[in-house]
Design a protein around this motif. Sequence first.
Motif, PDB file in Angstrom:
ATOM      1  N   GLN A 187      -5.328  -4.397   1.441  1.00  0.00           N
ATOM      2  CA  GLN A 187      -6.294  -3.315   0.377  1.00  0.00           C
ATOM      3  C   GLN A 187      -5.057  -3.063  -0.315  1.00  0.00           C
ATOM      4  O   GLN A 187      -5.227  -2.497  -1.401  1.00  0.00           O
ATOM      5  CB  GLN A 187      -7.073  -2.470   1.082  1.00  0.00           C
ATOM      6  N   LEU A 188      -3.454  -2.220   0.688  1.00  0.00           N
ATOM      7  CA  LEU A 188      -2.064  -1.019   0.039  1.00  0.00           C
ATOM      8  C   LEU A 188      -1.505  -2.244  -0.249  1.00  0.00           C
ATOM      9  O   LEU A 188      -1.270  -2.542   1.106  1.00  0.00           O
ATOM     10  CB  LEU A 188      -2.386  -0.453   0.621  1.00  0.00           C
ATOM     11  N   ASN A 189      -0.555  -1.742  -0.781  1.00  0.00           N
ATOM     12  CA  ASN A 189       0.511  -2.038  -1.350  1.00  0.00           C
ATOM     13  C   ASN A 189       1.527  -1.462  -0.642  1.00  0.00           C
ATOM     14  O   ASN A 189       2.314  -0.033  -0.748  1.00  0.00           O
ATOM     15  CB  ASN A 189       2.085  -2.378  -2.405  1.00  0.00           C
ATOM     16  N   ILE A 190       1.488  -1.127   1.069  1.00  0.00           N
ATOM     17  CA  ILE A 190       1.507   0.038   1.886  1.00  0.00           C
ATOM     18  C   ILE A 190       3.286   0.165   2.130  1.00  0.00           C
ATOM     19  O   ILE A 190       3.701   0.690   2.260  1.00  0.00           O
ATOM     20  CB  ILE A 190       1.188  -0.531   3.245  1.00  0.00           C
ATOM     21  N   PHE A 191       3.695  -0.844   2.106  1.00  0.00           N
ATOM     22  CA  PHE A 191       5.505  -0.316   2.130  1.00  0.00           C
ATOM     23  C   PHE A 191       5.860   0.222   0.602  1.00  0.00           C
ATOM     24  O   PHE A 191       6.754   0.946   1.110  1.00  0.00           O
ATOM     25  CB  PHE A 191       6.312  -2.193   1.536  1.00  0.00           C
ATOM     26  N   LEU A 192       5.536  -0.154  -0.511  1.00  0.00           N
ATOM     27  CA  LEU A 192       6.140   1.109  -1.610  1.00  0.00           C
ATOM     28  C   LEU A 192       5.005   1.555  -1.132  1.00  0.00           C
ATOM     29  O   LEU A 192       6.039   3.240  -1.700  1.00  0.00           O
ATOM     30  CB  LEU A 192       5.373  -0.228  -2.723  1.00  0.00           C
ATOM     31  N   LEU A 193       3.793   2.635  -0.919  1.00  0.00           N
ATOM     32  CA  LEU A 193       3.122   3.616  -0.423  1.00  0.00           C
ATOM     33  C   LEU A 193       4.564   4.556   0.277  1.00  0.00           C
ATOM     34  O   LEU A 193       4.843   5.653   0.722  1.00  0.00           O
ATOM     35  CB  LEU A 193       1.839   3.856   0.238  1.00  0.00           C
TER      36      LEU A 193
END
Length: 300
Positions: free
Chosen positions: A89-95
């Motif tokens: 659900q998220l672009n966790i690496f970018l965050l």
Amino acid sequence: MTTTTDHGLAGHSPRLSEGLPETSPNRRRFSWAFAIRIMLLLLAAALTLGPVMWTLSTSLRSPSESFKLPPSFIPWNPDFTSYGEVFQQLNIFLLVLNSALVTGLIAVGQMISAALAGYAFAHLKFRGRGALFSIVLATMMVPVQVTIVPVFMLIRGMGLSDTLLALILPAIPTAFGTFLMRQYFMGLPAELAEAAAIDGASPWRTFRSVYAPLAIPGMAIVGILAFNFHWNEFFRPLILTISEQNFTLPLGLVSLQGNLGTGSISVVLAGVVLSMIPALVVFMFGQRALQDGLTAGTGK
């Protein structure tokens, strides 16, 4: 001789004459005090770690078991699918990259600015030093919600709206860090500056070569506290950023709640657990420097 020996034994307690250890009231009081102290520490640890353990436990349960009554604190059948949902659900690496960049630069900036300002207030003599330092301390009582509108207008006037610099630059000046470093520098010997001045060193050379290396533990405290605070910061990124590509990790985790909070609580708490890992790593590596900085000067 026999009479004297019997008289000496008669002067002692019956427990000693029987070869048994004597229990003193002081030892009993110490044991009770120690037990009470342990119980209070366990209670404080439970209150502190309880929400964290519940967060970890709920993230390992399926969504259908999240609100089960009575709640089961220990997940007997751990389910790790919620962690996979976070990455889907998220672009966790970018965050994480945005949060690491913002908090890292803020921490380094606060360490440098606080060290320079603290040294100036501690060892440089100039007119109005006390009044200016009082003004700096007074800013600690002003909440960020009061200054967010002027800061937003300044950021927009500089053309930095919806950028990571909008989060970094306003957070570099730190009143608390300045106060902490001033107190730290005041605890260092003033004779060092006098000796450096005799050798012809300028105030900048004295700070850079003499005091700055000694102030590394204090700077580490400022950096670790700044990193932990701004890693979890939500209000300023919510106001100063709009594009999802500039979101920090706390803003990204909000989207896991879904529309009107219809998202899975297990997925939300799995994201919270993942967000705690970098802060724990920074604390583990900086724990020694933090302890050295907090205990510096206690042996004087």
